[in-house]
Motif scaffolding. Structure first.
Motif, mmCIF file in Angstrom:
data_model
loop_
_atom_site.group_PDB
_atom_site.id
_atom_site.type_symbol
_atom_site.label_atom_id
_atom_site.label_comp_id
_atom_site.label_asym_id
_atom_site.label_seq_id
_atom_site.Cartn_x
_atom_site.Cartn_y
_atom_site.Cartn_z
ATOM 1 N N ARG A 74 0.840 -1.176 -0.078
ATOM 2 C CA ARG A 74 0.091 0.107 -0.045
ATOM 3 C C ARG A 74 0.916 1.210 -0.307
ATOM 4 O O ARG A 74 0.590 2.174 -0.690
ATOM 5 C CB ARG A 74 -0.961 0.080 1.409
ATOM 6 N N GLU A 75 1.743 1.240 0.762
ATOM 7 C CA GLU A 75 2.806 2.429 0.708
ATOM 8 C C GLU A 75 3.657 2.498 -0.445
ATOM 9 O O GLU A 75 3.616 3.693 -0.955
ATOM 10 C CB GLU A 75 3.947 2.012 1.858
ATOM 11 N N THR A 76 4.074 1.499 -1.146
ATOM 12 C CA THR A 76 4.501 1.645 -2.520
ATOM 13 C C THR A 76 3.667 2.369 -3.346
ATOM 14 O O THR A 76 4.187 3.060 -4.147
ATOM 15 C CB THR A 76 4.943 0.009 -2.955
ATOM 16 N N CYS A 77 2.233 1.740 -3.399
ATOM 17 C CA CYS A 77 1.249 2.392 -4.418
ATOM 18 C C CYS A 77 1.196 3.750 -4.023
ATOM 19 O O CYS A 77 1.145 4.390 -5.070
ATOM 20 C CB CYS A 77 -0.082 1.604 -4.183
ATOM 21 N N GLU A 78 1.210 4.227 -2.992
ATOM 22 C CA GLU A 78 0.886 5.666 -2.774
ATOM 23 C C GLU A 78 2.229 6.446 -3.211
ATOM 24 O O GLU A 78 2.024 7.610 -3.742
ATOM 25 C CB GLU A 78 0.798 5.845 -1.143
ATOM 26 N N ILE A 79 3.365 5.740 -3.126
ATOM 27 C CA ILE A 79 4.586 6.566 -3.456
ATOM 28 C C ILE A 79 4.668 6.743 -5.077
ATOM 29 O O ILE A 79 5.039 7.625 -5.715
ATOM 30 C CB ILE A 79 5.939 5.958 -3.111
ATOM 31 N N ILE A 80 4.408 5.744 -5.672
ATOM 32 C CA ILE A 80 4.251 5.541 -7.289
ATOM 33 C C ILE A 80 3.028 6.624 -7.796
ATOM 34 O O ILE A 80 3.283 7.168 -8.581
ATOM 35 C CB ILE A 80 3.906 4.325 -7.789
ATOM 36 N N LEU A 81 1.860 6.714 -6.981
ATOM 37 C CA LEU A 81 1.047 7.624 -7.589
ATOM 38 C C LEU A 81 1.544 9.055 -7.415
ATOM 39 O O LEU A 81 1.087 9.809 -8.396
ATOM 40 C CB LEU A 81 -0.306 7.288 -6.622
ATOM 41 N N LYS A 82 2.290 9.265 -6.245
ATOM 42 C CA LYS A 82 2.493 10.644 -6.212
ATOM 43 C C LYS A 82 3.697 10.846 -7.242
ATOM 44 O O LYS A 82 3.716 12.130 -7.670
ATOM 45 C CB LYS A 82 3.222 10.765 -4.755
ATOM 46 N N TYR A 83 4.495 10.050 -7.503
ATOM 47 C CA TYR A 83 5.674 10.094 -8.316
ATOM 48 C C TYR A 83 5.241 10.344 -9.737
ATOM 49 O O TYR A 83 5.774 11.137 -10.573
ATOM 50 C CB TYR A 83 6.725 8.810 -8.391
ATOM 51 N N ASN A 84 4.106 9.710 -10.487
ATOM 52 C CA ASN A 84 3.445 9.465 -11.658
ATOM 53 C C ASN A 84 2.881 10.876 -11.917
ATOM 54 O O ASN A 84 2.828 11.180 -13.216
ATOM 55 C CB ASN A 84 2.715 8.351 -11.867
ATOM 56 N N LYS A 85 2.555 11.599 -11.022
ATOM 57 C CA LYS A 85 1.797 12.926 -11.018
ATOM 58 C C LYS A 85 2.655 13.871 -12.115
ATOM 59 O O LYS A 85 2.192 14.773 -12.599
ATOM 60 C CB LYS A 85 1.577 13.522 -9.725
ATOM 61 N N ARG A 86 4.042 13.764 -11.959
ATOM 62 C CA ARG A 86 5.050 14.695 -12.592
ATOM 63 C C ARG A 86 4.810 14.464 -14.027
ATOM 64 O O ARG A 86 5.290 15.312 -14.820
ATOM 65 C CB ARG A 86 6.167 14.633 -11.922
ATOM 66 N N TYR A 87 4.205 13.450 -14.316
ATOM 67 C CA TYR A 87 4.277 13.071 -15.821
ATOM 68 C C TYR A 87 2.707 13.209 -16.564
ATOM 69 O O TYR A 87 2.598 13.084 -17.463
ATOM 70 C CB TYR A 87 4.631 11.230 -16.205
ATOM 71 N N GLU A 88 1.899 13.862 -15.695
ATOM 72 C CA GLU A 88 0.501 14.269 -16.049
ATOM 73 C C GLU A 88 0.590 15.384 -16.786
ATOM 74 O O GLU A 88 1.125 16.465 -16.387
ATOM 75 C CB GLU A 88 -0.440 14.331 -14.699
ATOM 76 N N ARG A 89 -0.099 15.629 -17.733
ATOM 77 C CA ARG A 89 -0.129 16.716 -18.686
ATOM 78 C C ARG A 89 -1.000 17.962 -17.937
ATOM 79 O O ARG A 89 -2.077 17.487 -17.222
ATOM 80 C CB ARG A 89 -0.910 16.360 -19.833
ATOM 81 N N ILE A 90 -0.647 19.031 -17.909
ATOM 82 C CA ILE A 90 -1.227 20.166 -17.003
ATOM 83 C C ILE A 90 -2.430 20.797 -18.134
ATOM 84 O O ILE A 90 -2.111 21.034 -19.268
ATOM 85 C CB ILE A 90 -0.296 21.219 -16.632
#
Length: 388
Positions: A372-388
């Motif tokens: 669960r902790e890993t999933c939360e870290i990855i979700l935060k990390y992937n946000k930098r690749y989201e289009r604004i």
């Protein structure tokens, strides 16, 4: 033009007992060069050995690659006094000389890459050589036993940048045409091409200290090759990641494992955010199969011992790479993937060697929120690749 390779292995080893099967970064030594051969331009690669255990392992672990074959070697030709040429001749006879180019790959050179193998093939195919071998350009000064220098003038000691150095065989790859081999009965003959490999590949594994040096070099090379990008795949071990590593047994076998429900919710959320979940475990457990079915994880692979080569092929089939993958593991058989993926995670109760090599040591234990902790870290990390 049929390009065939042989990896000769002996059951016996005096310097390091069981050397070929000994785990380097959690994988049998021979599997490092075998994997590179699979992903090279070779058409087929034979593991040629007198060890039935290795043959069984190869047939079980590499069924996904049509390139890989295992062949039993004559015990009389597997002694420590048998020449490599005699082994090559036996092999050629066993396969009815069904090759156009033959490559000898040495298991004791785990730093060999597919590109090194391809370079020797290109020396023959493109540069029209009869044979090719890998060498290292060393800038060491060498001496004769009588106290005279071999490769420099002691009164005009050259600077390293002005010194051409010496080309030394590193014993990693030898490649020859069929015609040249059958005529000379030697691994190299005729016009010979040279392929340079990095200087660190000159280390030969003859002792345990050599082993430790090469293992550290291999781990560092994998880490330096890491690419950071959006995480599209989350790969998970089971025992020691989903569970606390404990298992309950009855007289009938495996009885129960404990899973954390919070981990299941984390995986559901991360899949909703376009991260595919893959389960990769060396165990063949019906309990695990049932739990993964409940979690709707379709890509569940049980009984995989060589996780590194399997994952490499899995990602290649999806036109992806290690850079798009995150991996959670806890023990030595996870090390190669831990050192290779874009981001690697270790539960807080993982083995020390895994925590030392992982990119991120989690706060939570396995079976107690680590996923669960890993999933939360990855979700935060992937946000930098989201289009604004």
């Amino acid at each position: 033009m049929k390009k065939t390779a042989i990896i000769p292995l002996r059951k016996g080893s005096k310097g390091i007992p069981g050397k070929n099967k000994k785990k380097m970064l959690g994988r049998p030594l021979f599997s490092w060069v075998l994997t590179e051969a699979i992903f090279s331009d070779l058409d087929e690669v034979y593991v040629f050995t007198d060890d039935q255990e290795i043959i069984d392992y190869v047939e079980r672990e590499y069924h996904w690659s049509s390139k890989v074959k295992a062949l039993l070697r004559n015990a009389e030709n597997a002694s420590d006094i048998a020449s490599t040429e005699s082994v090559l001749l036996e092999f050629a006879e066993n396969i009815n000389q069904d090759f156009d180019i033959l490559s000898l790959l040495q298991a004791t050179s785990p730093m060999t890459l597919a590109s090194d193998i391809n370079a020797t093939l290109n020396e023959i195919i493109q540069n029209k050589k009869d044979a090719a071998l890998t060498v290292v350009n060393t800038h060491r000064f060498t001496w004769n036993a009588d106290g005279t220098s071999q490769n420099y003038d002691v009164f005009k000691r050259p600077r390293r940048q002005d010194f051409g150095g010496l080309l030394i065989e590193n014993g990693a790859v030898y490649t020859t045409t069929k015609e040249a081999f059958l005529n000379s009965k030697n691994r190299i003959s005729g016009t010979i091409g040279l392929v340079k490999m990095p200087e660190e590949t000159l280390v030969e594994i003859d002792s345990l200290s050599d082993w430790d040096i090469v293992e550290k070099l291999l781990a560092e090379r994998l880490k330096k090759s890491k690419i950071h990008q959006r995480i599209d795949y989350l790969i998970l071990d089971v025992d020691g990641v989903f569970t606390d590593g404990s298992v309950y047994y009855s007289p009938d076998g495996e009885l129960a494992k404990k899973f954390d429900m919070r981990d299941g919710m984390g995986l559901e959320i991360i899949r909703q955010n376009q991260v595919e979940v893959i389960v990769l475990t060396s165990e063949n457990s019906e309990l695990v199969a049932q739990r993964m079915k409940k979690l709707q994880i379709k890509n569940t692979f049980l009984g995989v011992k060589d996780k590194f080569s399997f994952l490499r092929q899995f990602l290649l089939d999806r036109n992806s790479s290690f850079g798009a993958a995150a991996y959670v593991g806890d023990d030595v058989n996870d090390l190669a993937n831990i050192c290779s993926v874009g981001w690697s995670f270790a539960p807080s109760n993982a083995t020390e060697i895994v925590k030392t090599n992982a990119d991120y040591v989690l706060n939570n234990d396995s079976g107690n929120g680590a996923i669960r902790e890993t999933c939360e870290i990855i979700l935060k990390y992937n946000k930098r690749y989201e289009r604004i």
